[in-house]
Scaffold this active site. Structure first.
Site, PDB file in Angstrom:
ATOM      1  N   LYS A  90       0.840  -1.195   0.000  1.00 16.80           N
ATOM      2  CA  LYS A  90       0.000   0.000   0.000  1.00 16.80           C
ATOM      3  C   LYS A  90       0.873   1.242   0.000  1.00 16.80           C
ATOM      4  O   LYS A  90       1.843   1.322   0.754  1.00 16.80           O
ATOM      5  CB  LYS A  90      -0.878   0.019   1.267  1.00 16.80           C
ATOM      6  CG  LYS A  90      -1.887   1.155   1.284  1.00 16.80           C
ATOM      7  CD  LYS A  90      -3.077   0.808   0.438  1.00 16.80           C
ATOM      8  CE  LYS A  90      -4.060   1.956   0.346  1.00 16.80           C
ATOM      9  NZ  LYS A  90      -3.561   3.044  -0.525  1.00 16.80           N
ATOM     10  N   LYS A 147       4.606   1.947   8.967  1.00 21.46           N
ATOM     11  CA  LYS A 147       3.385   2.655   9.350  1.00 21.46           C
ATOM     12  C   LYS A 147       2.196   1.693   9.436  1.00 21.46           C
ATOM     13  O   LYS A 147       1.425   1.723  10.402  1.00 21.46           O
ATOM     14  CB  LYS A 147       3.090   3.764   8.333  1.00 21.46           C
ATOM     15  CG  LYS A 147       1.953   4.687   8.722  1.00 21.46           C
ATOM     16  CD  LYS A 147       1.685   5.737   7.641  1.00 21.46           C
ATOM     17  CE  LYS A 147       2.893   6.611   7.396  1.00 21.46           C
ATOM     18  NZ  LYS A 147       2.585   7.700   6.427  1.00 21.46           N
ATOM     19  N   LYS A 191       5.480   2.563  -2.485  1.00 24.64           N
ATOM     20  CA  LYS A 191       5.337   3.944  -2.926  1.00 24.64           C
ATOM     21  C   LYS A 191       5.676   4.013  -4.401  1.00 24.64           C
ATOM     22  O   LYS A 191       6.386   3.155  -4.945  1.00 24.64           O
ATOM     23  CB  LYS A 191       6.268   4.901  -2.154  1.00 24.64           C
ATOM     24  CG  LYS A 191       5.688   5.403  -0.846  1.00 24.64           C
ATOM     25  CD  LYS A 191       4.576   6.413  -1.029  1.00 24.64           C
ATOM     26  CE  LYS A 191       4.001   6.834   0.315  1.00 24.64           C
ATOM     27  NZ  LYS A 191       3.001   7.901   0.178  1.00 24.64           N
ATOM     28  N   THR A 202      -5.795  11.953   7.829  1.00 24.95           N
ATOM     29  CA  THR A 202      -4.448  12.109   8.384  1.00 24.95           C
ATOM     30  C   THR A 202      -4.427  13.186   9.462  1.00 24.95           C
ATOM     31  O   THR A 202      -3.808  13.010  10.519  1.00 24.95           O
ATOM     32  CB  THR A 202      -3.444  12.441   7.270  1.00 24.95           C
ATOM     33  OG1 THR A 202      -3.526  11.442   6.263  1.00 24.95           O
ATOM     34  CG2 THR A 202      -2.025  12.485   7.808  1.00 24.95           C
ATOM     35  N   ASN A 209      -3.698  20.008   3.354  1.00 22.03           N
ATOM     36  CA  ASN A 209      -4.755  19.126   3.812  1.00 22.03           C
ATOM     37  C   ASN A 209      -4.504  18.629   5.235  1.00 22.03           C
ATOM     38  O   ASN A 209      -5.382  18.690   6.105  1.00 22.03           O
ATOM     39  CB  ASN A 209      -4.879  17.935   2.859  1.00 22.03           C
ATOM     40  CG  ASN A 209      -6.006  17.003   3.236  1.00 22.03           C
ATOM     41  OD1 ASN A 209      -7.166  17.336   3.105  1.00 22.03           O
ATOM     42  ND2 ASN A 209      -5.657  15.830   3.736  1.00 22.03           N
ATOM     43  N   SER A 223      -7.708   4.614   4.343  1.00 28.27           N
ATOM     44  CA  SER A 223      -7.500   3.944   3.059  1.00 28.27           C
ATOM     45  C   SER A 223      -7.869   2.471   3.182  1.00 28.27           C
ATOM     46  O   SER A 223      -8.496   1.889   2.287  1.00 28.27           O
ATOM     47  CB  SER A 223      -6.037   4.067   2.621  1.00 28.27           C
ATOM     48  OG  SER A 223      -5.786   5.290   2.004  1.00 28.27           O
TER      49      SER A 223
END
Length: 424
Positions: free
Chosen positions: A78, A102, A114, A198, A229, A358
């Site tokens: 992810k 994470k 990523k 987040t 954000n 997510s």
């Protein structure tokens, strides 16, 4: 404003080196074998692709793209996709590893990945960006998949780009596959709560840290570096829970008010001012560097990496740092922070609210059912609080900082899973 994963941009320090310094400390404390060390260190897969794209002028430009799969031992990998001029393989490798730790630290069944493309989306038309995203998707059709690798937005991408990715992938499969990507528009299977996820995790982490330090949130003060954000939602949610936000900042500068800033008003101003705080008159304009040295209880770096370094760490007066961005604190500053007695809630814990929601989006796509916002927020808050408590207990057990404790929790989980699965 659409959701964007918190993500560092290239700076003087190598993000991979910073991540590895913390990784090595945690591995030493755990007594990990040399064989396991290299299994955890070396990415499972690194893909580099050339992406020829027809520009609006008719010229064909070839962009270089990357996708790094760090680990899949806990589940499908992810991680976001970044469009930025400074994208490079070392940076993507660091981000992929960060995603592994994470996900593990908040106990989500994902590995880390990523991706990115070296481009400048600010200088590209919507059509050029769409063609680039579709080319990137086509080049990685054998990598992406709901049970293999699940991308998401990152710097320079958002729900629009994820919709194009989902569409291109779905066309190749002959059916709609919403679970291949998260961070989508709501009408395409996106999740409620994703935009503020987040920032919400940062808020929960900050309140958990205040509780340990016996700071009353209704008497606490905070400064938030970065008003995108993540930073704006973290500031808004902290303010709603009683904490006075004395300073905020973006690329135009930092804005300070010792009586507290009306965050909802600042967000409205930013949104009406082309996404910038420039000219905000309800706070005093100060330098971005000065924000870090304000006498506040909580400092939230929520913009880019390596903004807290050996050069400025001595002036920090905050009792707690809550990392909304990835890698905002240089590894070289860690010891000084620890000597000053400042609690740091590290990035791999504090900003994990995004990947948590997510995960919820992916689950909803898989079962074909939407959850309410109240349920999503309640579950996100519980996961973030439980994860903080586990990391805090680990820090006491090993007598280390929360940062190293978070790495210990994550590495131990991944290493233990390898052993149970008989991976080598």
């Amino acid at each position: 404003m659409s959701y964007i994963e918190p993500a560092p941009i290239k700076d003087k320090d190598n993000p991979l080196e910073s991540m590895m310094q913390r990784f090595d400390k945690a591995v030493d404390l755990l007594g990990i074998s040399e064989e396991m060390y290299y299994i955890l260190k070396v990415p499972r897969k690194q893909v580099t692709v050339g992406l020829p794209v027809t520009m609006d002028s008719g010229e064909i430009r070839t962009f270089e793209g990357y996708r790094v799969i760090h680990s899949t031992i806990l589940g499908p990998s992810k991680g976001g996709i970044r469009f930025d001029p400074d994208v490079n393989l070392d940076e993507v490798r660091a981000l992929a590893a960060w995603m592994t730790w994470k996900c593990a630290v908040v106990d989500i069944p994902y590995g880390g990945a990523k991706g990115g493309v070296a481009c400048n989306p600010r200088e590209m038309s919507a059509g050029e960006i769409e063609r680039l995203m579709r080319a990137y998707t086509t080049a990685l059709l054998d990598v992406f998949g709901p049970d293999q690798d699940i991308p998401a937005p990152d710097m320079g991408t958002g729900p629009r780009e994820m919709a194009w990715l989902m569409d291109e992938y779905s066309k190749s499969k002959g059916m709609t596959v919403p679970a291949v990507v998260t961070g989508k528009p709501l009408v395409l299977g996106g999740s409620l709560g994703r935009t503020e996820a987040t920032g919400r995790g940062v808020m929960v982490s900050a309140l958990a840290g205040m509780e340990k330090l016996r700071i009353n949130p209704y008497r606490a003060t905070a400064a938030v570096q970065g008003f995108g954000n993540v930073g704006s939602h973290a500031a808004l949610l902290l303010r709603e829970r009683g904490t006075a936000i004395h300073a905020i900042s973006d690329i135009s500068g930092a804005y300070y008010n010792d009586k507290g800033i009306d965050i909802a008003d600042a967000i409205a101003y930013r949104d009406a001012n082309k996404g910038s705080l420039e000219g905000y008159a309800k706070a005093e304009l100060i330098s971005g560097d000065d924000l870090f040295t304000l006498p506040v209880d909580v400092l939230v770096p929520a913009a880019k990496e390596d903004v807290i370094t050996r050069k400025n760490v001595a002036g920090i007066q905050a009792r707690m740092i809550v990392e909304g961005a990835n890698g905002p604190t240089s590894a070289k500053a860690d010891d000084i922070i620890n000597d000053k007695g400042i609690m740091v809630v590290p990035d791999i814990l504090a900003n994990a609210g995004g990947v948590t929601v997510s995960y919820f989006e992916w689950v909803q796509n898989r079962i074909g059912y939407k959850w309410t916002l109240e349920r999503i927020n309640r579950r996100t808050d519980r996961i973030m609080k439980d994860s903080f408590d586990k990391v805090y207990e680990t820090s006491l057990k090993y007598k280390v900082s929360l940062r190293i404790a978070a790495y210990i929790v994550a590495i131990d989980k991944v290493a233990s899973t390898y052993k149970y699965r008989g991976g080598f």
